[in-house]
Motif scaffolding. Structure first.
Motif, PDB file in Angstrom:
ATOM      1  N   GLU A  53       0.813  -1.219   0.000  1.00 58.77           N
ATOM      2  CA  GLU A  53       0.000   0.000   0.000  1.00 58.77           C
ATOM      3  C   GLU A  53       0.847   1.271   0.000  1.00 58.77           C
ATOM      4  O   GLU A  53       0.316   2.373  -0.165  1.00 58.77           O
ATOM      5  CB  GLU A  53      -0.936  -0.002   1.222  1.00 58.77           C
ATOM      6  CG  GLU A  53      -2.042  -1.048   1.123  1.00 58.77           C
ATOM      7  CD  GLU A  53      -2.859  -1.146   2.400  1.00 58.77           C
ATOM      8  OE1 GLU A  53      -2.566  -0.357   3.335  1.00 58.77           O
ATOM      9  OE2 GLU A  53      -3.772  -1.990   2.471  1.00 58.77           O
ATOM     10  N   THR A  54       2.134   1.122   0.210  1.00 58.94           N
ATOM     11  CA  THR A  54       3.021   2.298   0.248  1.00 58.94           C
ATOM     12  C   THR A  54       4.153   2.160  -0.768  1.00 58.94           C
ATOM     13  O   THR A  54       5.268   2.623  -0.533  1.00 58.94           O
ATOM     14  CB  THR A  54       3.612   2.483   1.658  1.00 58.94           C
ATOM     15  OG1 THR A  54       4.311   1.276   2.040  1.00 58.94           O
ATOM     16  CG2 THR A  54       2.529   2.770   2.676  1.00 58.94           C
ATOM     17  N   THR A  55       3.867   1.516  -1.884  1.00 61.89           N
ATOM     18  CA  THR A  55       4.924   1.254  -2.867  1.00 61.89           C
ATOM     19  C   THR A  55       5.541   2.540  -3.416  1.00 61.89           C
ATOM     20  O   THR A  55       6.751   2.599  -3.656  1.00 61.89           O
ATOM     21  CB  THR A  55       4.366   0.420  -4.033  1.00 61.89           C
ATOM     22  OG1 THR A  55       3.171   1.048  -4.534  1.00 61.89           O
ATOM     23  CG2 THR A  55       4.050  -0.987  -3.595  1.00 61.89           C
ATOM     24  N   PHE A  56       4.721   3.577  -3.611  1.00 60.87           N
ATOM     25  CA  PHE A  56       5.258   4.820  -4.169  1.00 60.87           C
ATOM     26  C   PHE A  56       6.251   5.462  -3.198  1.00 60.87           C
ATOM     27  O   PHE A  56       7.312   5.946  -3.611  1.00 60.87           O
ATOM     28  CB  PHE A  56       4.121   5.795  -4.483  1.00 60.87           C
ATOM     29  CG  PHE A  56       4.580   7.026  -5.206  1.00 60.87           C
ATOM     30  CD1 PHE A  56       4.891   6.986  -6.561  1.00 60.87           C
ATOM     31  CD2 PHE A  56       4.719   8.230  -4.532  1.00 60.87           C
ATOM     32  CE1 PHE A  56       5.328   8.125  -7.230  1.00 60.87           C
ATOM     33  CE2 PHE A  56       5.152   9.370  -5.189  1.00 60.87           C
ATOM     34  CZ  PHE A  56       5.454   9.318  -6.539  1.00 60.87           C
ATOM     35  N   ILE A  57       5.912   5.449  -1.910  1.00 67.66           N
ATOM     36  CA  ILE A  57       6.820   6.008  -0.902  1.00 67.66           C
ATOM     37  C   ILE A  57       8.122   5.209  -0.864  1.00 67.66           C
ATOM     38  O   ILE A  57       9.219   5.776  -0.767  1.00 67.66           O
ATOM     39  CB  ILE A  57       6.145   6.011   0.486  1.00 67.66           C
ATOM     40  CG1 ILE A  57       4.927   6.943   0.478  1.00 67.66           C
ATOM     41  CG2 ILE A  57       7.135   6.435   1.574  1.00 67.66           C
ATOM     42  CD1 ILE A  57       4.127   6.919   1.762  1.00 67.66           C
ATOM     43  N   ILE A  58       8.005   3.886  -0.949  1.00 67.14           N
ATOM     44  CA  ILE A  58       9.192   3.032  -0.950  1.00 67.14           C
ATOM     45  C   ILE A  58      10.078   3.355  -2.149  1.00 67.14           C
ATOM     46  O   ILE A  58      11.308   3.419  -2.040  1.00 67.14           O
ATOM     47  CB  ILE A  58       8.782   1.544  -0.956  1.00 67.14           C
ATOM     48  CG1 ILE A  58       8.091   1.192   0.363  1.00 67.14           C
ATOM     49  CG2 ILE A  58      10.000   0.648  -1.179  1.00 67.14           C
ATOM     50  CD1 ILE A  58       7.486  -0.188   0.390  1.00 67.14           C
ATOM     51  N   PRO A  85      -1.102  -7.952  -5.763  1.00 66.54           N
ATOM     52  CA  PRO A  85      -1.764  -7.255  -6.872  1.00 66.54           C
ATOM     53  C   PRO A  85      -0.904  -6.166  -7.512  1.00 66.54           C
ATOM     54  O   PRO A  85      -1.432  -5.251  -8.130  1.00 66.54           O
ATOM     55  CB  PRO A  85      -2.965  -6.632  -6.164  1.00 66.54           C
ATOM     56  CG  PRO A  85      -2.415  -6.278  -4.809  1.00 66.54           C
ATOM     57  CD  PRO A  85      -1.421  -7.349  -4.472  1.00 66.54           C
ATOM     58  N   LEU A  86       0.410  -6.259  -7.352  1.00 67.31           N
ATOM     59  CA  LEU A  86       1.284  -5.197  -7.842  1.00 67.31           C
ATOM     60  C   LEU A  86       1.433  -5.206  -9.358  1.00 67.31           C
ATOM     61  O   LEU A  86       1.620  -4.152  -9.970  1.00 67.31           O
ATOM     62  CB  LEU A  86       2.673  -5.328  -7.199  1.00 67.31           C
ATOM     63  CG  LEU A  86       2.744  -5.087  -5.682  1.00 67.31           C
ATOM     64  CD1 LEU A  86       4.151  -5.355  -5.191  1.00 67.31           C
ATOM     65  CD2 LEU A  86       2.325  -3.670  -5.346  1.00 67.31           C
ATOM     66  N   PHE A 130       1.740  -0.024 -12.655  1.00 71.19           N
ATOM     67  CA  PHE A 130       2.843  -0.258 -11.722  1.00 71.19           C
ATOM     68  C   PHE A 130       4.120  -0.638 -12.462  1.00 71.19           C
ATOM     69  O   PHE A 130       5.217  -0.181 -12.114  1.00 71.19           O
ATOM     70  CB  PHE A 130       2.472  -1.362 -10.727  1.00 71.19           C
ATOM     71  CG  PHE A 130       3.561  -1.658  -9.740  1.00 71.19           C
ATOM     72  CD1 PHE A 130       3.800  -0.802  -8.673  1.00 71.19           C
ATOM     73  CD2 PHE A 130       4.367  -2.782  -9.880  1.00 71.19           C
ATOM     74  CE1 PHE A 130       4.819  -1.060  -7.764  1.00 71.19           C
ATOM     75  CE2 PHE A 130       5.380  -3.048  -8.978  1.00 71.19           C
ATOM     76  CZ  PHE A 130       5.603  -2.185  -7.917  1.00 71.19           C
ATOM     77  N   ILE A 131       3.987  -1.465 -13.481  1.00 73.51           N
ATOM     78  CA  ILE A 131       5.162  -1.865 -14.265  1.00 73.51           C
ATOM     79  C   ILE A 131       5.791  -0.650 -14.943  1.00 73.51           C
ATOM     80  O   ILE A 131       7.013  -0.479 -14.948  1.00 73.51           O
ATOM     81  CB  ILE A 131       4.773  -2.938 -15.302  1.00 73.51           C
ATOM     82  CG1 ILE A 131       4.395  -4.242 -14.587  1.00 73.51           C
ATOM     83  CG2 ILE A 131       5.923  -3.182 -16.277  1.00 73.51           C
ATOM     84  CD1 ILE A 131       3.845  -5.310 -15.501  1.00 73.51           C
TER      85      ILE A 131
END
Length: 210
Positions: free
Chosen positions: A115-120, A177-178, A183-184
């Protein structure tokens, strides 16, 4: 009787030990001592306390040079390569644990991360900026080649994982669900900007090294 300058240089020679640049260091500080003697005058040449107040004690100087000698291009390169591989392996291990074991805390961690992939991604990009900054600060203009080599070696695991995932050579469903088109594309975009971010950090660090 030894003068302050003679005693200082002798102590410095002993403190430096077998430093690879020992001759040049001693020559440099011998010059500093002579400059100090000219400023202080002949009557003050035996004042050892004033000399170490001006230049620092031989032990302090030797410690600084030993610390500098410990920072080599190879060590810097493998430090960042190792950190990147550690993060890569950490992600792989977490993915395997999440998909193989039904541990509640792992599921919570996994969902929190997804849920925090963008921050990561932002934090990870800053890591690459730090890579450039540290190399620029420590090695100046001479570090550009080191930056390029370190980047190439460090980014290999990222590209390998991307290749294996896109071509479904590893369990594709593990990354749901990434794995969707937005996302890619985001991953590809972030990968493209990593080197420019490194260069920005490098130039910033290089300015501070001057």
């Amino acid at each position: 009787m030894k003068t302050a300058s003679q005693y200082f240089l002798q102590e410095l020679e002993q403190a430096i030990g077998d430093h690879p640049d020992k001759v040049n260091i001693l020559a440099e500080y011998e010059l500093h001592v002579h400059e100090w003697m000219k400023e202080e005058g002949a009557e003050s040449v035996d004042n050892y306390s004033k000399l170490i107040e001006r230049l620092g004690s031989p032990q302090e100087i030797a410690l600084l040079w030993r610390q500098e000698a410990a920072i080599t291009p190879k060590k810097t390169q493998w430090l960042f390569v190792g950190l990147n591989i550690a993060m890569f392996l950490g992600g792989v291990i977490l993915t395997i644990i999440y998909n193989v074991f039904s541990w509640h805390w792992v599921e919570q961690l996994w969902h929190g991360l997804t849920e925090t992939t963008f921050i990561i991604m932002i934090v990870y990009t800053l890591f690459w900026g730090l890579l450039g900054y540290e190399i620029g600060k420590e090695f100046g203009d001479g570090g550009r080649r080191l930056l390029h080599k370190t980047f190439i070696v460090s980014v290999v695991p990222n590209l390998l994982l991307m290749y294996l995932t896109l071509f479904k050579l590893i369990p594709y469903e593990w990354f749901q669900p990434l794995l969707n088109v937005p996302f890619i594309m985001l991953c590809i975009g972030f990968t493209i900007v990593l080197y420019p971010v490194c260069l920005v950090g490098f130039r910033w660090g290089r300015k501070l090294s001057v």
